[in-house]
Structures are given as structure tokens and as C-alpha cells.
Write a protein that holds these residues in place. Structure first.
Motif, mmCIF file in Angstrom:
data_model
loop_
_atom_site.group_PDB
_atom_site.id
_atom_site.type_symbol
_atom_site.label_atom_id
_atom_site.label_comp_id
_atom_site.label_asym_id
_atom_site.label_seq_id
_atom_site.Cartn_x
_atom_site.Cartn_y
_atom_site.Cartn_z
ATOM 1 N N GLN A 30 0.812 -1.209 0.000
ATOM 2 C CA GLN A 30 0.000 0.000 0.000
ATOM 3 C C GLN A 30 0.851 1.267 0.000
ATOM 4 O O GLN A 30 0.314 2.365 0.007
ATOM 5 C CB GLN A 30 -0.953 -0.001 1.201
ATOM 6 N N GLY A 31 2.159 1.107 -0.058
ATOM 7 C CA GLY A 31 3.065 2.254 -0.109
ATOM 8 C C GLY A 31 3.036 2.929 -1.470
ATOM 9 O O GLY A 31 2.102 2.768 -2.254
ATOM 10 N N GLU A 32 4.085 3.674 -1.772
ATOM 11 C CA GLU A 32 4.124 4.474 -3.006
ATOM 12 C C GLU A 32 4.049 3.615 -4.270
ATOM 13 O O GLU A 32 3.333 3.941 -5.207
ATOM 14 C CB GLU A 32 5.385 5.323 -3.025
ATOM 15 N N SER A 33 4.814 2.517 -4.312
ATOM 16 C CA SER A 33 4.753 1.621 -5.471
ATOM 17 C C SER A 33 5.385 0.280 -5.120
ATOM 18 O O SER A 33 6.098 0.155 -4.137
ATOM 19 C CB SER A 33 5.461 2.226 -6.683
ATOM 20 N N VAL A 34 5.092 -0.706 -5.966
ATOM 21 C CA VAL A 34 5.676 -2.038 -5.846
ATOM 22 C C VAL A 34 6.372 -2.317 -7.176
ATOM 23 O O VAL A 34 5.794 -2.080 -8.234
ATOM 24 C CB VAL A 34 4.591 -3.108 -5.581
ATOM 25 N N THR A 35 7.592 -2.825 -7.129
ATOM 26 C CA THR A 35 8.343 -3.085 -8.348
ATOM 27 C C THR A 35 8.469 -4.593 -8.579
ATOM 28 O O THR A 35 8.873 -5.332 -7.684
ATOM 29 C CB THR A 35 9.749 -2.462 -8.259
ATOM 30 N N PHE A 36 8.108 -5.012 -9.788
ATOM 31 C CA PHE A 36 8.265 -6.385 -10.245
ATOM 32 C C PHE A 36 9.124 -6.335 -11.501
ATOM 33 O O PHE A 36 9.322 -5.259 -12.066
ATOM 34 C CB PHE A 36 6.896 -7.003 -10.584
ATOM 35 N N PRO A 37 9.627 -7.475 -11.973
ATOM 36 C CA PRO A 37 10.401 -7.450 -13.218
ATOM 37 C C PRO A 37 9.628 -6.825 -14.392
ATOM 38 O O PRO A 37 10.228 -6.327 -15.326
ATOM 39 C CB PRO A 37 10.704 -8.925 -13.483
ATOM 40 N N LEU A 38 8.301 -6.836 -14.327
ATOM 41 C CA LEU A 38 7.482 -6.274 -15.405
ATOM 42 C C LEU A 38 7.260 -4.774 -15.271
ATOM 43 O O LEU A 38 6.568 -4.170 -16.084
ATOM 44 C CB LEU A 38 6.122 -6.986 -15.458
ATOM 45 N N GLY A 39 7.770 -4.146 -14.208
ATOM 46 C CA GLY A 39 7.622 -2.710 -14.051
ATOM 47 C C GLY A 39 7.151 -2.304 -12.671
ATOM 48 O O GLY A 39 7.154 -3.095 -11.733
ATOM 49 N N HIS A 40 6.732 -1.034 -12.573
ATOM 50 C CA HIS A 40 6.260 -0.460 -11.306
ATOM 51 C C HIS A 40 4.737 -0.494 -11.265
ATOM 52 O O HIS A 40 4.079 -0.189 -12.268
ATOM 53 C CB HIS A 40 6.742 0.985 -11.163
ATOM 54 N N PHE A 41 4.215 -0.826 -10.087
ATOM 55 C CA PHE A 41 2.774 -0.971 -9.927
ATOM 56 C C PHE A 41 2.320 -0.230 -8.675
ATOM 57 O O PHE A 41 3.091 -0.038 -7.736
ATOM 58 C CB PHE A 41 2.401 -2.450 -9.816
ATOM 59 N N LYS A 42 1.054 0.157 -8.661
ATOM 60 C CA LYS A 42 0.442 0.863 -7.544
ATOM 61 C C LYS A 42 -0.681 -0.002 -6.977
ATOM 62 O O LYS A 42 -1.464 -0.590 -7.716
ATOM 63 C CB LYS A 42 -0.119 2.207 -8.037
ATOM 64 N N TYR A 43 -0.767 -0.065 -5.648
ATOM 65 C CA TYR A 43 -1.818 -0.814 -4.961
ATOM 66 C C TYR A 43 -3.197 -0.300 -5.353
ATOM 67 O O TYR A 43 -3.424 0.898 -5.405
ATOM 68 C CB TYR A 43 -1.619 -0.678 -3.437
ATOM 69 N N GLU A 44 -4.129 -1.203 -5.631
ATOM 70 C CA GLU A 44 -5.520 -0.858 -5.920
ATOM 71 C C GLU A 44 -6.430 -1.301 -4.761
ATOM 72 O O GLU A 44 -7.100 -0.500 -4.169
ATOM 73 C CB GLU A 44 -5.984 -1.523 -7.217
ATOM 74 N N PHE A 45 -6.458 -2.609 -4.487
ATOM 75 C CA PHE A 45 -7.276 -3.164 -3.415
ATOM 76 C C PHE A 45 -6.811 -4.588 -3.136
ATOM 77 O O PHE A 45 -5.946 -5.108 -3.848
ATOM 78 C CB PHE A 45 -8.778 -3.129 -3.766
ATOM 79 N N HIS A 46 -7.351 -5.198 -2.101
ATOM 80 C CA HIS A 46 -6.994 -6.581 -1.801
ATOM 81 C C HIS A 46 -8.249 -7.367 -1.438
ATOM 82 O O HIS A 46 -9.288 -6.791 -1.151
ATOM 83 C CB HIS A 46 -5.954 -6.661 -0.677
ATOM 84 N N ASN A 47 -8.099 -8.679 -1.450
ATOM 85 C CA ASN A 47 -9.203 -9.570 -1.160
ATOM 86 C C ASN A 47 -8.647 -10.792 -0.419
ATOM 87 O O ASN A 47 -7.583 -11.298 -0.771
ATOM 88 C CB ASN A 47 -9.865 -10.002 -2.473
ATOM 89 N N LEU A 48 -9.346 -11.236 0.588
ATOM 90 C CA LEU A 48 -8.948 -12.442 1.316
ATOM 91 C C LEU A 48 -9.853 -13.575 0.851
ATOM 92 O O LEU A 48 -11.071 -13.521 1.039
ATOM 93 C CB LEU A 48 -9.066 -12.231 2.825
#
Length: 68
Positions: A30-48
């Protein structure tokens, strides 16, 4: 617990992992961004999610992110 990162628009699974610090991973996502080999991503929502495997009820945290 299983933790899965999914790209919101395409439904592409970016990462699947097992963690005992689910709260920490969710807070970091939920921070500023998450980085994966495919690029930078931003949190949208989560589900359990709960599911049955070999007669046992298990849970999985699915974190949805969008590319930035």
C-alpha cells in the motif's frame, strides 16, 4: 499464508509467495509503489479468499495492483 499479486486490468498473476508476515506485505504494497520485473505498480485493493485443499480450509491474500 499464500499471497498473490495480480495486475487488475489484465488479471495477470505477477507473483505468488508464502508469507507469515501478511500484515507487513500488505502495508508495504500500500506504499508508493511495488516493483516487479514487469515494471512499477500501484496498490488498488486486496481480497482475502478462502478455499479447500486436501480437505483443509486455507486462505489466500490477493493483492490487486495497476501499472504506473
Amino acid at each position: 499464508m499464500n499471497v498473490v499479486f495480480v495486475e487488475t486490468l489484465s488479471g495477470t498473476e505477477l507473483l505468488q509467495m508464502v508469507s507469515h508476515d501478511v500484515a507487513g506485505i500488505l502495508a508495504a504494497a500500500q506504499g508508493e509503489s511495488v516493483t516487479f520485473p514487469l515494471g512499477h505498480f500501484k496498490y488498488e485493493f486486496h481480497n482475502l479468499d478462502f478455499y479447500e485443499e486436501n480437505g483443509e480450509i486455507r486462505q489466500e491474500l490477493v493483492i490487486y495492483v495497476s501499472k504506473i
